[in-house]
Design a protein around this motif. Structure first.
Motif, PDB file in Angstrom:
ATOM      1  N   THR A  63       0.855  -1.091  -0.256  1.00  0.00           N
ATOM      2  CA  THR A  63      -0.078  -0.040   0.047  1.00  0.00           C
ATOM      3  C   THR A  63       0.993   1.336  -0.069  1.00  0.00           C
ATOM      4  O   THR A  63       0.585   2.265  -0.725  1.00  0.00           O
ATOM      5  CB  THR A  63      -0.963   0.060   1.343  1.00  0.00           C
ATOM      6  OG1 THR A  63      -1.718  -1.050   1.180  1.00  0.00           O
ATOM      7  CG2 THR A  63      -1.775   1.216   1.288  1.00  0.00           C
ATOM      8  N   TYR A  64       1.976   1.317   0.813  1.00  0.00           N
ATOM      9  CA  TYR A  64       2.902   2.311   0.903  1.00  0.00           C
ATOM     10  C   TYR A  64       3.674   2.674  -0.752  1.00  0.00           C
ATOM     11  O   TYR A  64       3.598   3.766  -0.953  1.00  0.00           O
ATOM     12  CB  TYR A  64       3.950   2.095   1.661  1.00  0.00           C
ATOM     13  CG  TYR A  64       3.719   2.607   3.178  1.00  0.00           C
ATOM     14  CD1 TYR A  64       2.204   2.560   3.611  1.00  0.00           C
ATOM     15  CD2 TYR A  64       4.743   1.902   4.307  1.00  0.00           C
ATOM     16  CE1 TYR A  64       2.078   2.763   4.872  1.00  0.00           C
ATOM     17  CE2 TYR A  64       4.107   1.905   5.644  1.00  0.00           C
ATOM     18  CZ  TYR A  64       2.981   2.432   5.945  1.00  0.00           C
ATOM     19  OH  TYR A  64       2.704   2.496   7.369  1.00  0.00           O
ATOM     20  N   VAL A  65       3.736   1.686  -1.304  1.00  0.00           N
ATOM     21  CA  VAL A  65       4.375   1.696  -2.469  1.00  0.00           C
ATOM     22  C   VAL A  65       3.370   2.383  -3.352  1.00  0.00           C
ATOM     23  O   VAL A  65       3.404   3.148  -4.267  1.00  0.00           O
ATOM     24  CB  VAL A  65       5.060   0.564  -2.766  1.00  0.00           C
ATOM     25  CG1 VAL A  65       5.248   0.632  -4.496  1.00  0.00           C
ATOM     26  CG2 VAL A  65       6.075   0.105  -2.285  1.00  0.00           C
ATOM     27  N   SER A  66       2.057   1.559  -3.645  1.00  0.00           N
ATOM     28  CA  SER A  66       1.080   1.956  -4.417  1.00  0.00           C
ATOM     29  C   SER A  66       0.419   3.579  -4.342  1.00  0.00           C
ATOM     30  O   SER A  66       0.246   4.291  -5.207  1.00  0.00           O
ATOM     31  CB  SER A  66      -0.055   1.029  -4.396  1.00  0.00           C
ATOM     32  OG  SER A  66      -0.800   1.532  -3.276  1.00  0.00           O
ATOM     33  N   GLY A 118       2.746   5.846  -3.242  1.00  0.00           N
ATOM     34  CA  GLY A 118       3.810   6.814  -3.288  1.00  0.00           C
ATOM     35  C   GLY A 118       4.624   7.268  -2.147  1.00  0.00           C
ATOM     36  O   GLY A 118       5.394   8.097  -2.220  1.00  0.00           O
ATOM     37  N   ILE A 119       4.436   6.599  -1.036  1.00  0.00           N
ATOM     38  CA  ILE A 119       5.094   6.896   0.238  1.00  0.00           C
ATOM     39  C   ILE A 119       6.593   6.202   0.123  1.00  0.00           C
ATOM     40  O   ILE A 119       7.492   6.692   0.792  1.00  0.00           O
ATOM     41  CB  ILE A 119       4.470   6.098   1.436  1.00  0.00           C
ATOM     42  CG1 ILE A 119       2.868   7.014   1.465  1.00  0.00           C
ATOM     43  CG2 ILE A 119       4.887   6.395   2.756  1.00  0.00           C
ATOM     44  CD1 ILE A 119       1.817   6.452   2.674  1.00  0.00           C
ATOM     45  N   LEU A 120       6.567   5.132  -0.482  1.00  0.00           N
ATOM     46  CA  LEU A 120       7.739   4.345  -0.486  1.00  0.00           C
ATOM     47  C   LEU A 120       8.114   4.041  -2.068  1.00  0.00           C
ATOM     48  O   LEU A 120       7.037   3.525  -3.020  1.00  0.00           O
ATOM     49  CB  LEU A 120       7.906   2.928   0.174  1.00  0.00           C
ATOM     50  CG  LEU A 120       8.225   3.122   1.748  1.00  0.00           C
ATOM     51  CD1 LEU A 120       7.920   1.747   2.223  1.00  0.00           C
ATOM     52  CD2 LEU A 120       9.370   3.768   1.924  1.00  0.00           C
ATOM     53  N   LYS A 121       9.211   3.857  -2.305  1.00  0.00           N
ATOM     54  CA  LYS A 121       9.566   3.365  -3.674  1.00  0.00           C
ATOM     55  C   LYS A 121      10.124   1.872  -3.622  1.00  0.00           C
ATOM     56  O   LYS A 121      10.807   1.609  -2.806  1.00  0.00           O
ATOM     57  CB  LYS A 121      10.797   4.195  -4.606  1.00  0.00           C
ATOM     58  CG  LYS A 121       9.956   5.367  -4.937  1.00  0.00           C
ATOM     59  CD  LYS A 121      11.075   6.199  -5.705  1.00  0.00           C
ATOM     60  CE  LYS A 121      10.701   7.711  -5.930  1.00  0.00           C
ATOM     61  NZ  LYS A 121      11.761   8.514  -6.991  1.00  0.00           N
ATOM     62  N   SER A 122       9.591   1.081  -4.561  1.00  0.00           N
ATOM     63  CA  SER A 122      10.330  -0.181  -4.530  1.00  0.00           C
ATOM     64  C   SER A 122      11.237  -0.331  -6.052  1.00  0.00           C
ATOM     65  O   SER A 122      10.781   0.230  -7.048  1.00  0.00           O
ATOM     66  CB  SER A 122       9.281  -1.137  -4.701  1.00  0.00           C
ATOM     67  OG  SER A 122       8.367  -1.413  -5.840  1.00  0.00           O
TER      68      SER A 122
END
Length: 107
Positions: free
Chosen positions: A41-44, A46-50
């Motif tokens: 969820t964080y990645v989707s 935009g809070i984190l990048k993978s």
């Protein structure tokens, strides 16, 4: 920082590429103290990048970005229920909420 200390004690194998340290999804979840679904969820949002690891489907996460996220609000500090934002009328314009680019590094 308790999560970080607990994480380091487990002697996790980290991947280092071009001077950056990366963690896989499980390691990132342990460091942050969250479930895998929360990490995604964080990645989707935009809070984190993978980052993709070669041709595999495995995603990696920069340790520096994960540690920066921990600095925002440690998991052992509950959100205040008496926060001024909870007593405001929901219909008000919420211009006081900063965009992720303003508080998450490298977004």
């Amino acid at each position: 920082m308790q999560n970080l200390a607990r994480f380091v004690r487990k002697r996790v194998t980290m991947i280092e590429l071009n001077g950056e340290t990366y963690l896989d999804g499980g390691e990132a979840c342990r460091l942050l103290g969250i479930k895998v679904s929360t990490l995604y969820t964080y990645v989707s949002r935009g809070i984190l990048k993978s980052y993709k690891q070669g041709i595999k489907r495995q995603r990696l996460y920069k340790r520096e970005e994960l540690e920066a996220l921990l600095q925002l609000r440690p998991s052992n500090a509950p959100a205040s229920l008496t926060d001024a934002s909870t007593t405001r009328d929901i219909s008000e314009d919420r211009t006081d909420i900063p965009h992720a680019e303003d508080w998450v590094p490298n977004v």
